[in-house]
Design a protein around this motif. Structure first.
Motif, PDB file in Angstrom:
ATOM      1  N   LEU A   1     -45.329  24.247 -28.022  1.00 38.07           N
ATOM      2  CA  LEU A   1     -44.653  24.939 -26.717  1.00 38.07           C
ATOM      3  C   LEU A   1     -45.187  24.103 -25.621  1.00 38.07           C
ATOM      4  O   LEU A   1     -45.968  22.846 -25.416  1.00 38.07           O
ATOM      5  CB  LEU A   1     -45.114  26.370 -26.651  1.00 38.07           C
ATOM      6  N   ASN A   2     -43.988  24.530 -24.918  1.00 39.54           N
ATOM      7  CA  ASN A   2     -44.106  23.277 -23.617  1.00 39.54           C
ATOM      8  C   ASN A   2     -44.089  24.751 -22.368  1.00 39.54           C
ATOM      9  O   ASN A   2     -43.353  25.304 -21.568  1.00 39.54           O
ATOM     10  CB  ASN A   2     -43.238  22.027 -23.168  1.00 39.54           C
ATOM     11  N   VAL A   3     -45.485  24.597 -22.041  1.00 42.99           N
ATOM     12  CA  VAL A   3     -45.394  25.401 -20.437  1.00 42.99           C
ATOM     13  C   VAL A   3     -44.840  24.355 -19.380  1.00 42.99           C
ATOM     14  O   VAL A   3     -45.812  23.650 -18.928  1.00 42.99           O
ATOM     15  CB  VAL A   3     -46.744  26.011 -20.016  1.00 42.99           C
ATOM     16  N   VAL A   4     -43.564  25.300 -18.871  1.00 40.05           N
ATOM     17  CA  VAL A   4     -43.720  24.475 -17.095  1.00 40.05           C
ATOM     18  C   VAL A   4     -43.340  24.811 -16.242  1.00 40.05           C
ATOM     19  O   VAL A   4     -42.726  26.639 -16.447  1.00 40.05           O
ATOM     20  CB  VAL A   4     -42.625  24.107 -18.151  1.00 40.05           C
ATOM     21  N   HIS A   5     -44.400  25.032 -15.421  1.00 42.18           N
ATOM     22  CA  HIS A   5     -44.624  26.036 -14.319  1.00 42.18           C
ATOM     23  C   HIS A   5     -44.057  26.249 -13.332  1.00 42.18           C
ATOM     24  O   HIS A   5     -42.459  25.117 -13.274  1.00 42.18           O
ATOM     25  CB  HIS A   5     -46.330  25.629 -13.358  1.00 42.18           C
ATOM     26  N   GLY A   6     -43.082  27.249 -13.091  1.00 48.41           N
ATOM     27  CA  GLY A   6     -41.750  27.367 -11.959  1.00 48.41           C
ATOM     28  C   GLY A   6     -41.564  28.009 -13.010  1.00 48.41           C
ATOM     29  O   GLY A   6     -39.625  28.615 -12.868  1.00 48.41           O
ATOM     30  N   ARG A   7     -40.821  27.427 -14.123  1.00 45.27           N
ATOM     31  CA  ARG A   7     -39.654  27.636 -14.867  1.00 45.27           C
ATOM     32  C   ARG A   7     -39.798  28.314 -16.390  1.00 45.27           C
ATOM     33  O   ARG A   7     -38.980  29.063 -17.279  1.00 45.27           O
ATOM     34  CB  ARG A   7     -38.825  26.097 -15.757  1.00 45.27           C
ATOM     35  N   GLY A   8     -40.975  28.214 -17.395  1.00 44.08           N
ATOM     36  CA  GLY A   8     -40.684  29.227 -18.168  1.00 44.08           C
ATOM     37  C   GLY A   8     -41.875  27.881 -19.036  1.00 44.08           C
ATOM     38  O   GLY A   8     -42.445  27.333 -19.026  1.00 44.08           O
ATOM     39  N   THR A   9     -41.993  28.952 -20.588  1.00 45.49           N
ATOM     40  CA  THR A   9     -42.257  28.543 -22.053  1.00 45.49           C
ATOM     41  C   THR A   9     -41.177  28.197 -22.343  1.00 45.49           C
ATOM     42  O   THR A   9     -40.456  28.820 -23.245  1.00 45.49           O
ATOM     43  CB  THR A   9     -43.609  29.000 -22.450  1.00 45.49           C
ATOM     44  N   PHE A  10     -41.127  26.587 -23.477  1.00 41.76           N
ATOM     45  CA  PHE A  10     -39.836  26.157 -24.235  1.00 41.76           C
ATOM     46  C   PHE A  10     -40.579  25.615 -25.162  1.00 41.76           C
ATOM     47  O   PHE A  10     -41.514  25.387 -25.718  1.00 41.76           O
ATOM     48  CB  PHE A  10     -39.129  25.051 -23.497  1.00 41.76           C
ATOM     49  N   LEU A  11     -39.218  25.980 -26.286  1.00 46.69           N
ATOM     50  CA  LEU A  11     -39.751  25.703 -27.872  1.00 46.69           C
ATOM     51  C   LEU A  11     -39.254  23.978 -27.763  1.00 46.69           C
ATOM     52  O   LEU A  11     -38.064  23.756 -27.376  1.00 46.69           O
ATOM     53  CB  LEU A  11     -39.289  26.662 -28.721  1.00 46.69           C
ATOM     54  N   LEU A  12     -40.489  23.748 -28.497  1.00 50.38           N
ATOM     55  CA  LEU A  12     -40.030  21.989 -27.721  1.00 50.38           C
ATOM     56  C   LEU A  12     -39.571  21.347 -29.760  1.00 50.38           C
ATOM     57  O   LEU A  12     -39.519  21.966 -30.706  1.00 50.38           O
ATOM     58  CB  LEU A  12     -41.105  21.300 -28.649  1.00 50.38           C
ATOM     59  N   PRO A  13     -39.008  20.393 -29.794  1.00 55.92           N
ATOM     60  CA  PRO A  13     -38.277  20.072 -30.926  1.00 55.92           C
ATOM     61  C   PRO A  13     -39.222  19.773 -32.033  1.00 55.92           C
ATOM     62  O   PRO A  13     -40.475  19.291 -31.531  1.00 55.92           O
ATOM     63  CB  PRO A  13     -37.291  18.586 -30.952  1.00 55.92           C
ATOM     64  N   ARG A  14     -39.166  19.360 -33.390  1.00 56.17           N
ATOM     65  CA  ARG A  14     -40.056  19.320 -34.199  1.00 56.17           C
ATOM     66  C   ARG A  14     -40.838  18.266 -34.415  1.00 56.17           C
ATOM     67  O   ARG A  14     -42.122  18.182 -34.978  1.00 56.17           O
ATOM     68  CB  ARG A  14     -39.843  20.189 -35.654  1.00 56.17           C
ATOM     69  N   PHE A  15     -39.989  17.539 -34.293  1.00 54.59           N
ATOM     70  CA  PHE A  15     -40.353  16.136 -33.934  1.00 54.59           C
ATOM     71  C   PHE A  15     -41.542  15.753 -33.500  1.00 54.59           C
ATOM     72  O   PHE A  15     -42.045  15.057 -33.333  1.00 54.59           O
ATOM     73  CB  PHE A  15     -39.882  14.980 -34.284  1.00 54.59           C
ATOM     74  N   ARG A  16     -41.720  16.328 -32.146  1.00 53.72           N
ATOM     75  CA  ARG A  16     -42.666  16.338 -31.150  1.00 53.72           C
ATOM     76  C   ARG A  16     -43.955  17.125 -31.636  1.00 53.72           C
ATOM     77  O   ARG A  16     -45.383  17.195 -30.925  1.00 53.72           O
ATOM     78  CB  ARG A  16     -42.642  17.227 -29.930  1.00 53.72           C
ATOM     79  N   TRP A  17     -43.780  18.570 -32.619  1.00 49.39           N
ATOM     80  CA  TRP A  17     -44.892  19.163 -32.906  1.00 49.39           C
ATOM     81  C   TRP A  17     -45.950  17.995 -34.077  1.00 49.39           C
ATOM     82  O   TRP A  17     -46.257  17.316 -34.095  1.00 49.39           O
ATOM     83  CB  TRP A  17     -44.319  19.828 -34.121  1.00 49.39           C
TER      84      TRP A  17
END
Length: 240
Positions: A58-74
């Motif tokens: 996951l990527n938490v972006v303040h002011g925008r929300g929490t996003f699921l990242l592509p699996r190659f970035r896990w």
């Protein structure tokens, strides 16, 4: 905070990835809604999100929300394995893991052939001989341990402290498949032969020869694992 509650929340997010409730690059529900979805408190939910963020899921972006990242970035192998198992992609993932392990093993043995000490060679010889004895005794547990010990001796001989720590997560994930493959007497005989040839190349400081032999050994390991899987009717790996 109870670790089992956090782990349950982490698995809840991963389950939602599997069933595509959560998809890449789209925001997850807001905090209160996500806590209700996972059936946990907000503090537990935040800790789960923190763990998944640290693992690259996951990527938490303040002011925008929490996003699921592509699996190659896990970054956490266990999260990739969990999702793969629940998607029914176990064999595909095992082969991918073997591919990574092969790259590491081939590179390591090339360096070990140049760097090895007499103590390294003695440990490799011990592993080959004791593997031979364990094979005759049909001691699968000992066989797996000695197989790993032989490869660990090669990793240690590189003199690079980071090689082993990079390798071990991939090896651990394939433990169940190796147990199944080692039940075959033919596989055990092949392992003894391959390990002995690799050892002789390392003794001779033949880096390219050792790398070629390790590549052949890993290719055979791949075939052995596929054969064992077919023999067991494609059962799921215990470690996925």
């Amino acid at each position: 905070m109870a670790n089992d509650l956090v782990e349950r929340a982490v698995e809840g997010v991963l389950d939602a990835v599997v069933d595509r409730t959560f998809v890449e690059e789209e925001p997850l529900p807001a905090e209160a809604e996500l806590a209700r979805f996972l059936r946990v408190s907000r503090p537990t939910m935040r800790e789960a999100v923190r763990n998944l963020s640290m693992g690259g899921v996951l990527n938490v972006v303040h002011g925008r929300g929490t996003f699921l990242l592509p699996r190659f970035r896990w970054r956490e192998l266990r999260y990739l394995l969990y999702v793969a198992a629940h998607e029914g992609r176990v064999q595909e993932v095992e082969l991918d893991l073997l591919g990574v392990e092969e790259m590491l093993e081939v590179g390591a043995v090339r360096l070990a052939a140049v760097q090895r000490s007499e103590e390294d060679l003695q440990e490799m010889r011990r592993c080959v001989e004791e593997y031979r004895i364990a094979a005759k005794a049909d001691d699968i547990q000992a066989l797996i341990g000695l197989d790993h010990a032989f490869h660990d001796a090669i990793l240690a001989a590189t003199g690079n402290q980071f090689v082993a720590s990079t390798m071990h997560p991939f090896r651990d994930a394939l433990l169940g498949t190796r147990f199944r493959a080692s039940e075959s007497e033919e596989v055990r005989a092949m392992v003894v032969s391959h390990h002995l040839q690799i050892l002789q190349a390392i003794e001779a400081q033949d880096a390219e020869g050792a790398a070629r032999l390790m590549h052949e050994h890993m290719a055979q390991t791949r075939r052995d694992i596929l054969t064992a899987r077919e023999r067991r009717g494609g059962e799921l790996s215990e470690n996925l």
